[in-house]
Design a protein around this motif. Structure first.
Motif, short mmCIF file in Angstrom:
data_model
loop_
_atom_site.label_atom_id
_atom_site.label_comp_id
_atom_site.label_asym_id
_atom_site.label_seq_id
_atom_site.Cartn_x
_atom_site.Cartn_y
_atom_site.Cartn_z
N ASN A 1 116.37 99.48 72.36
CA ASN A 1 116.52 99.63 73.81
C ASN A 1 117.62 98.73 74.39
O ASN A 1 117.64 98.47 75.59
CB ASN A 1 115.18 99.33 74.51
CG ASN A 1 114.14 100.37 74.18
OD1 ASN A 1 114.42 101.57 74.22
ND2 ASN A 1 112.93 99.93 73.84
N ARG A 2 118.53 98.27 73.53
CA ARG A 2 119.63 97.42 73.97
C ARG A 2 120.86 98.29 74.23
O ARG A 2 121.24 99.11 73.40
CB ARG A 2 119.95 96.37 72.91
CG ARG A 2 121.10 95.42 73.24
CD ARG A 2 120.71 94.37 74.27
NE ARG A 2 119.64 93.51 73.82
CZ ARG A 2 119.79 92.37 73.13
NH1 ARG A 2 121.01 91.97 72.81
NH2 ARG A 2 118.76 91.64 72.79
N GLY A 3 121.47 98.09 75.39
CA GLY A 3 122.67 98.83 75.74
C GLY A 3 123.78 97.92 76.20
O GLY A 3 123.58 96.71 76.41
N PRO B 1 113.81 100.03 78.89
CA PRO B 1 112.78 100.81 78.18
C PRO B 1 113.23 102.26 77.97
O PRO B 1 113.83 102.87 78.85
CB PRO B 1 111.57 100.75 79.13
CG PRO B 1 111.81 99.54 79.98
CD PRO B 1 113.30 99.42 80.12
N ASP B 2 112.96 102.78 76.76
CA ASP B 2 113.29 104.17 76.41
C ASP B 2 114.76 104.47 76.68
O ASP B 2 115.12 105.52 77.22
CB ASP B 2 112.40 105.15 77.17
CG ASP B 2 112.59 106.59 76.69
OD1 ASP B 2 112.94 106.79 75.51
OD2 ASP B 2 112.44 107.52 77.52
N LEU B 3 115.64 103.58 76.25
CA LEU B 3 117.07 103.75 76.53
C LEU B 3 117.62 105.02 75.91
O LEU B 3 118.43 105.73 76.52
CB LEU B 3 117.86 102.54 76.04
CG LEU B 3 119.38 102.61 76.26
CD1 LEU B 3 119.70 102.73 77.74
CD2 LEU B 3 120.07 101.40 75.65
N ASN B 4 117.18 105.34 74.69
CA ASN B 4 117.72 106.52 74.02
C ASN B 4 117.47 107.78 74.84
O ASN B 4 118.34 108.63 74.99
CB ASN B 4 117.09 106.66 72.63
CG ASN B 4 117.78 107.73 71.80
OD1 ASN B 4 118.98 107.93 71.90
ND2 ASN B 4 117.00 108.42 70.98
N GLY B 5 116.27 107.89 75.39
CA GLY B 5 115.95 109.05 76.20
C GLY B 5 116.63 109.06 77.56
O GLY B 5 116.99 110.11 78.09
N LYS B 6 116.84 107.85 78.11
CA LYS B 6 117.41 107.74 79.45
C LYS B 6 118.93 107.75 79.50
O LYS B 6 119.52 107.93 80.56
CB LYS B 6 116.93 106.44 80.11
CG LYS B 6 115.45 106.38 80.44
CD LYS B 6 115.13 105.03 81.07
CE LYS B 6 113.67 104.89 81.44
NZ LYS B 6 113.37 103.55 81.98
#
Length: 300
Positions: free
Chosen positions: A18-20, A71-76
């Motif tokens: 969840n790191r961007g 949270p849920d970075l991949n989906g967001k």
């Protein structure tokens, strides 16, 4: 030497799931940091690291790099990128938002000397450099066993001035086939054509065995010895169509004396080249290098 194993990769991806990162540059003006920080807050993101620089507070360019947890970075991520577009337009930004866990697809070009290639592979194997090394390309066969022992595809494509366009056509085909995002010239002793460089802007990192701008071009150690220098160095830079004059990412030096002949200068130089290239590649992969004309801003 063993490749980065699946367990290491799994741990890395779990840790940074969840790191961007947001990386941007634009004309400097009030409110940029506030706008980006507010945006991240609105998307429930927590800032982990932030670096900024202004080339001139009055009329210069502003650079910003932020790492964040969300949270849920991949989906967001697709919706976050879409939501950021109005801010990017308002400030006329060059920007990108990426997931740390998404590894950069990388190709390494090498000729006969393996020292820079080995340093990159050691750093990759230890997890210090996180990249998806998809293939190694060479105009010689010397490094095949080293590369294939790690399960990395090795391609031998002969290259010379007379067949350069043919060789580059084959190289570009492979780069497209593997969707390569970064090319590393690890002592690849061939000059690239303008067309090849234009197809990969700020995506080719070279190591030059000299402390640029001194001794541009071939045989720098021989010329340094003839000049009686007391320091030798190495420079890692992005490749442009001006030979060895692209934006500099990293440099280092070592003291030498009149006792050191050309072979000794080369031995000392190889050690500098290895570490300088590895640092430059690591910083690029971590989005710490922002190009500003023919210079760089490096958030190390």
């Amino acid at each position: 030497m063993k490749p980065l194993n699946k367990e290491q990769l799994k741990k890395f991806r779990n840790k940074y799931e969840n790191r961007g990162r947001i990386v941007l540059k634009c004309a400097d003006r009030p409110g940029i940091v506030a706008a980006v920080s507010k945006f991240l807050f609105q998307h429930k993101a927590n800032i982990i690291e932030s670096s900024q620089y202004s080339s001139d507070p009055e009329s210069g360019t502003f650079f910003l790099r932020i790492e964040f947890e969300c949270p849920d970075l991949n989906g967001k991520l697709p919706s976050i990128r879409d939501a950021f577009k109005p801010i990017g337009s308002e400030y006329n930004m060059e920007w990108k938002i990426v997931r740390v866990a998404e590894l950069t697809k990388t190709a390494i070009f090498v000729s006969k000397e393996p020292h820079c290639l080995l340093e990159l592979l050691w750093a990759w194997q230890s997890g210090d450099i996180m990249a998806d090394i998809c293939l190694v390309l060479s105009n010689h066969e010397d490094c095949r066993d080293i590369v294939e022992s790690l399960g990395i595809p090795f391609y031998h494509i002969p290259a010379a001035k007379e067949i350069r366009q043919e060789a580059e056509a084959r190289q570009l085909h492979l780069l497209n086939e593997y969707s390569i995002e970064l090319i590393i010239l690890a002592r690849y002793m061939q000059i690239l054509t303008e067309e090849f460089v234009a197809a990969n802007p700020n995506r080719i990192i070279n190591i030059h065995h000299s402390f640029l701008p001194a001794f541009i071009g071939a045989r720098p150690y021989e010329r340094a010895h003839q000049r009686g220098v007391k320091l030798i160095g190495a420079t890692s830079h992005y490749v442009t169509n001006e030979l060895d004059e692209g934006p500099i990412i990293e440099q280092d030096i070592e003291r030498v004396s009149h006792h050191d002949h050309v072979d000794e200068l080369k031995r000392i130089g190889r050690s500098i080249e290895r570490s300088v290239l590895a640092r430059a590649v690591k910083w690029h992969l971590e989005d710490r290098v922002l190009v500003d004309g023919n210079k760089t801003v490096v958030f190390s």
